[in-house]
Each structure stands twice: as C-alpha cells, then as structure tokens.
Design a protein around this motif. Structure first.
Motif, PDB file in Angstrom:
ATOM      1  N   GLY A   9       0.816  -1.211   0.000  1.00 38.82           N
ATOM      2  CA  GLY A   9       0.000   0.000   0.000  1.00 38.82           C
ATOM      3  C   GLY A   9       0.848   1.258   0.000  1.00 38.82           C
ATOM      4  N   PRO A  10       0.304   2.357  -0.552  1.00 41.18           N
ATOM      5  CA  PRO A  10       1.060   3.605  -0.646  1.00 41.18           C
ATOM      6  C   PRO A  10       1.400   4.188   0.721  1.00 41.18           C
ATOM      7  N   ILE A  11       2.402   5.059   0.742  1.00 41.97           N
ATOM      8  CA  ILE A  11       2.816   5.729   1.956  1.00 41.97           C
ATOM      9  C   ILE A  11       2.567   7.230   1.790  1.00 41.97           C
ATOM     10  N   VAL A  12       2.088   7.866   2.851  1.00 46.25           N
ATOM     11  CA  VAL A  12       1.726   9.281   2.821  1.00 46.25           C
ATOM     12  C   VAL A  12       2.838  10.111   3.463  1.00 46.25           C
ATOM     13  N   PHE A  13       3.204  11.190   2.802  1.00 44.17           N
ATOM     14  CA  PHE A  13       4.145  12.167   3.356  1.00 44.17           C
ATOM     15  C   PHE A  13       3.406  13.485   3.538  1.00 44.17           C
ATOM     16  N   ALA A  14       2.619  13.573   4.616  1.00 39.21           N
ATOM     17  CA  ALA A  14       1.829  14.769   4.899  1.00 39.21           C
ATOM     18  C   ALA A  14       2.688  15.904   5.448  1.00 39.21           C
ATOM     19  N   ASP A  15       3.793  15.558   6.125  1.00 41.01           N
ATOM     20  CA  ASP A  15       4.647  16.580   6.713  1.00 41.01           C
ATOM     21  C   ASP A  15       5.537  17.216   5.641  1.00 41.01           C
ATOM     22  N   GLU A  16       5.526  18.529   5.581  1.00 44.11           N
ATOM     23  CA  GLU A  16       6.266  19.262   4.546  1.00 44.11           C
ATOM     24  C   GLU A  16       7.774  19.033   4.636  1.00 44.11           C
ATOM     25  N   THR A  17       8.315  18.981   5.845  1.00 43.86           N
ATOM     26  CA  THR A  17       9.759  18.783   6.025  1.00 43.86           C
ATOM     27  C   THR A  17      10.186  17.409   5.528  1.00 43.86           C
ATOM     28  N   ALA A  18       9.453  16.380   5.924  1.00 42.73           N
ATOM     29  CA  ALA A  18       9.774  15.021   5.484  1.00 42.73           C
ATOM     30  C   ALA A  18       9.613  14.886   3.975  1.00 42.73           C
ATOM     31  N   ARG A  44       2.347   9.588  -1.695  1.00 45.17           N
ATOM     32  CA  ARG A  44       1.456  10.711  -1.976  1.00 45.17           C
ATOM     33  C   ARG A  44       1.499  11.689  -0.806  1.00 45.17           C
ATOM     34  N   GLU A  45       0.947  12.896  -1.011  1.00 45.41           N
ATOM     35  CA  GLU A  45       0.998  13.946   0.009  1.00 45.41           C
ATOM     36  C   GLU A  45      -0.113  13.821   1.050  1.00 45.41           C
ATOM     37  N   SER A  46      -1.209  13.197   0.698  1.00 43.16           N
ATOM     38  CA  SER A  46      -2.330  13.066   1.634  1.00 43.16           C
ATOM     39  C   SER A  46      -2.966  11.692   1.474  1.00 43.16           C
ATOM     40  N   ARG A  47      -3.784  11.311   2.429  1.00 46.77           N
ATOM     41  CA  ARG A  47      -4.376   9.974   2.439  1.00 46.77           C
ATOM     42  C   ARG A  47      -5.109   9.639   1.150  1.00 46.77           C
ATOM     43  N   LEU A  48      -5.769  10.633   0.574  1.00 48.91           N
ATOM     44  CA  LEU A  48      -6.527  10.405  -0.653  1.00 48.91           C
ATOM     45  C   LEU A  48      -5.899  11.095  -1.859  1.00 48.91           C
ATOM     46  N   GLY A  49      -4.670  11.583  -1.688  1.00 46.15           N
ATOM     47  CA  GLY A  49      -4.000  12.308  -2.758  1.00 46.15           C
ATOM     48  C   GLY A  49      -3.554  11.422  -3.903  1.00 46.15           C
ATOM     49  N   GLU A  50      -3.153  12.076  -4.976  1.00 42.86           N
ATOM     50  CA  GLU A  50      -2.690  11.369  -6.166  1.00 42.86           C
ATOM     51  C   GLU A  50      -1.257  10.888  -5.978  1.00 42.86           C
TER      52      GLU A  50
END
Length: 113
Positions: A9-18, A44-50
């Motif tokens: 499954g994809p991994i989310v990088f929501a934190d801008e620094t990371a 992707r940048e968010s849980r439902l992001g591209e």
C-alpha cells in the motif's frame, strides 16, 4: 515468475519537512505509529492524494519516539534540523504515544520524482 507482485500500500508524506527531504535527497527516514508492510509502492501527500512517485519502503526498527537516542542516528535523513523538531512533528501528526516504527523510504530513480 509467480505472477505475484511485491507492491504494498502507498505511503503518505503529509509533513512538509519530510516530503522535502524525500524530494530533495531521494530518501527519507520516517516515523509511523503502526507497523506497515515494506516493499515497492508509491507515495502521496495526503491519504486520498494522487500518486507523486514510486518508492521502496524498508522497515528499520521499532522505537519509542520520546527517546532521543533512538531517533538521533536517523535525524539527518528525517529532514529535521533537530530531534526535538522531529519529535514535535511526530506528536502533531499522531498525538502522544510511546511506540512506533521507523522506515527508510527511497524514491525509484525511474519515477517522476
């Protein structure tokens, strides 16, 4: 060939620094509360992001995020200036906790990233 894929499954990088660490250096050590599958995937940048790009996720170790000595060896690859900054980001995204997992995420050189 067995026909089975080792994609996870994809991994989310929501934190801008990371996310900046991943984009600028092609790798990032990231904290996750729950143990997740490791292997080939995309981020992707968010849980439902591209989809932003392909990557490989590798489990490093289970850690206590409050233990500075557990995070310090990976701090530079986290993208954060200090362990305290990284701990603050972990707390902001996840709330208080006493355990989690570190993962090394590397981007696929053939992806759009």
């Amino acid at each position: 060939m067995s026909g089975q894929s080792n994609h996870v499954g994809p991994i989310v990088f929501a934190d801008e620094t990371a996310r900046a660490q991943l984009l600028e250096h092609g790798e990032c050590v990231t904290f996750r509360v729950d143990d997740r599958t490791a292997g080939e995937t995309w981020w992707r940048e968010s849980r439902l992001g591209e989809k932003e790009g392909d990557c490989l996720v590798a489990h490093i170790d289970a850690v206590d995020p409050a233990d500075e000595s557990a995070l310090e060896p990976y701090r530079e690859l986290s993208g954060f200036a200090t362990v305290g900054d990284w701990q603050a980001a972990i707390a902001e995204l996840n709330g208080a906790m006493d355990s989690g997992h570190l993962y090394r995420v590397t981007v696929d050189g053939d992806s759009d990233v």
